[in-house]
Write an enzyme that holds these catalytic residues in place. Structure first.
Site: not given
Ligand code: TEU
Length: 560
Positions: A21, A23, A25, A29, A98, A203, A258, A331-332
């Site tokens: 971050d 700035n 907030d 960013d 992405d 995605d 993905e 991130h998932d």
């Molecule tokens: O994720 C697709 C997805 O279905 C999974 O990885 C999902 O996040 C997981 O099963 C839930 O526990 C992609 C993105 O990476 C994710 O962050 C988004 O939420 C999703 O698509 C929708 O855009």
């Protein structure tokens, strides 16, 4: 001209909300990212993938895009992005954007237009159908379920019509059947490539094509109804080929898709070189070895054999005529050192480095998720209210509505939550882990930040970061590590992971103890005398007939 630069790339994923971050907030960013590019470079990454930076109302934290040609104000401006792009390029870091094109935000002007009138030219940009009247009730057009629980259809106001959303109801599925939608998409991709970005992460790309006409799913499923009508749909290959021809083939770009639980045949076809679709897709199968049916909240005892099947299958399948990816976190997913039956309290360094050696020495492009390179751990959330991810809330509500005691439901959520990886990065031991100047953060910081943070790890004698540096340096300098064919050894061994990589006359060998107990492992005869390139314990110089592997010890050998 295609150079296939991705084959020796190492990609670092930045989740902009939580990276840095600049700035103060409370939100990450672009100026923050800029201030940390050297960290990424020093690690040895050669490319950066930015999770969505576009304008979004953030129901799904950027994965619900309302303007694909913009930068969201909380992250900065387009001028900031241009600065970021050239700062990356100056450091020889490629930039991967992405692209969330299965759905748009319901706040996207297309969607607003689409639902504003039945004659709107944007109506057919989405999948809108009449509900089914049953007496007084109005049922959705089909029984399909959203990936994030509940019906995949949302009624449009008081009308008789519904729109399809395979994720949150704020994420309306685009109608890829409509050639104008595909043209818009090609234009968006072109916009970013013309700006100079180097590639895309798509995605949930394998949901672009659906089976029409829409009908009920009459099969039995434990989880999601309807998937056979929207996963790997009938026009998938055609859509990808069209984009490839119109857009990707005109640039030296890289694409990684993905996919949502693709069939093995479809997965191979998407990346088969001669098909001209995508360069690669993410291989996630090994990450489901601690859960049931790919649903991260439904924990089961870790199964190392499943992990190995998932890890090595795609390396084998895509070797001759495709390409692979190597992933441990994103991130998932929760943090890897807290999965796979690992106790990160006692063996954090050992497990983090072992996992890296096992996964990233394989065949494919490594993707490293921010913080993974310092062995960051899960966050000790104490209540569902602390979690921001809508999915954690949906699933918790569903579980408790079905009568599951709250405590038990929360323990499942806490095991699999995406929130763990989304807390602000712990850079050092100052306020908020050095993520910012102390302003309250959008998501709580990990309470362990004083004990576990990037600076402390980088300064430590046993540093995950430095191990990653060495590992990535080996990868980059060795053609065998990049191009070698993977052969697995001792598949049935429930504690050890072992494999070789062979390219021409050169061979590498990786073996690792995936358990908290010492294990003696008999090496293949050719590894005896081989030079140890990397050892997370620093015990060995050369291979012996057998090695005594300490808990989570990993060794990488190079044939003499
Ligand atoms: O994720 C697709 C997805 O279905 C999974 O990885 C999902 O996040 C997981 O099963 C839930 O526990 C992609 C993105 O990476 C994710 O962050 C988004 O939420 C999703 O698509 C929708 O855009």
């Amino acid at each position: 001209m295609k150079t296939d630069w991705y084959k020796n790339a190492v990609v670092y994923q930045v989740y902009p909300f939580s990276f840095m971050d600049g700035n103060n907030d409370g939100w990450g960013d672009i100026p923050g990212i800029l201030s940390k590019l050297d960290h990424i470079k020093e690690l040895g990454a050669t490319a950066v993938w930015f999770s969505p930076l576009y304008r979004s109302p953030d129901f799904d934290y950027g994965y619900d895009v309302s303007d694909y040609r913009s930068i969201d104000g909380k992250f900065g401006t387009m001028a900031d992005f241009d600065t970021l792009l050239s700062a990356c390029h100056k450091r020889d870091l490629k930039v991967i954007m992405d692209m969330v094109l299965n759905h748009t935000s319901t706040e996207h002007p297309w969607f607003r237009e689409a639902i504003s009138s039945k004659d709107s030219p944007y109506r057919d940009y989405y999948i809108i159908r009449e509900g089914i009247r049953k007496g007084r009730k109005l049922l959705p057009p089909s029984n399909w379920q959203s990936t994030f629980t509940g019906s995949a259809w949302e009624r449009i106001g008081e009308s008789d019509e519904f729109y399809l959303h395979l994720f949150c109801r704020e994420q309306a599925d685009l109608n890829w059947e409509n050639p104008r939608v595909r043209e818009e998409i090609a234009d968006i991709l072109d916009f970013w490539l013309a700006k100079g970005v180097d590639g895309f992460r798509f995605d949930v790309f394998n949901m672009f094509s659906k089976v029409f006409p829409i009908r009920d799913d009459r099969e039995k499923h434990t989880f999601q109804k309807g998937a056979q009508f929207f996963v790997d749909g009938p026009r998938m290959h055609e859509f990808l080929r069209e984009l490839n021809e119109k857009v990707f083939s005109r640039y030296d770009s890289y694409t990684v898709g993905e996919s949502f639980h693709p069939s093995p045949e479809a997965a191979r076809a998407y990346v088969k070189r001669e098909n001209r679709e995508l360069d690669s897709i993410f291989s996630f199968a090994h990450l489901d070895s601690d859960n049931i049916g790919g649903k991260k909240f439904f924990r089961k005892p870790f199964d190392l054999l499943q992990f190995k099947d998932g890890l090595f299958g795609p390396q084998r399948d895509n070797y001759e005529d495709g390409w692979n990816t190597l992933v441990l976190e994103n991130h998932d997913n929760p943090r890897s050192v807290d999965r796979f039956s690992i106790d990160s309290g006692k063996y954090r360094y050992e497990a983090a480095t072992m996992l890296a050696a096992v996964v990233f020495m394989g065949f494919g492009t490594p993707f490293i998720y921010m913080g993974e390179e310092a062995g960051l751990t899960n966050c000790a959330f104490t209540s569902i209210e602390q979690m921001k991810d809508p999915v954690s809330h949906f699933v918790y509500d569903l579980m408790t509505r079905c009568g599951m005691p709250r405590k038990l439901a929360f323990s499942f959520i806490r095991y699999g939550a995406r929130d763990h990886a989304r807390v602000p990065m712990a850079w050092d031991d100052t306020a908020n882990g050095g993520f910012n100047g102390g302003h309250p953060t959008w998501q709580c910081v990990n309470p362990r930040f004083r004990e576990i943070n990037v600076r402390k790890d980088r300064d430590a004698e046993r540093s995950v970061f430095r191990f990653y540096q060495k590992l990535l340096a080996i990868r980059k300098s060795s053609e065998t590590a990049i191009m070698g064919k993977t052969e697995e050894y001792d598949h049935g061994n429930r504690r050890i992971v072992a494999y070789s990589r062979t390219f021409g006359d050169d061979r590498l060998f990786v073996c690792a103890n995936f358990s908290p107990r010492p294990v003696r492992y008999v090496l293949p005869p050719w590894v005896k005398g081989a030079r140890v390139l990397l050892d997370n314990y620093g015990q060995y110089q050369r291979g012996e007939a057998s090695v005594a592997l300490s808990p989570y010890q990993a060794l990488i050998f190079e044939e003499a």
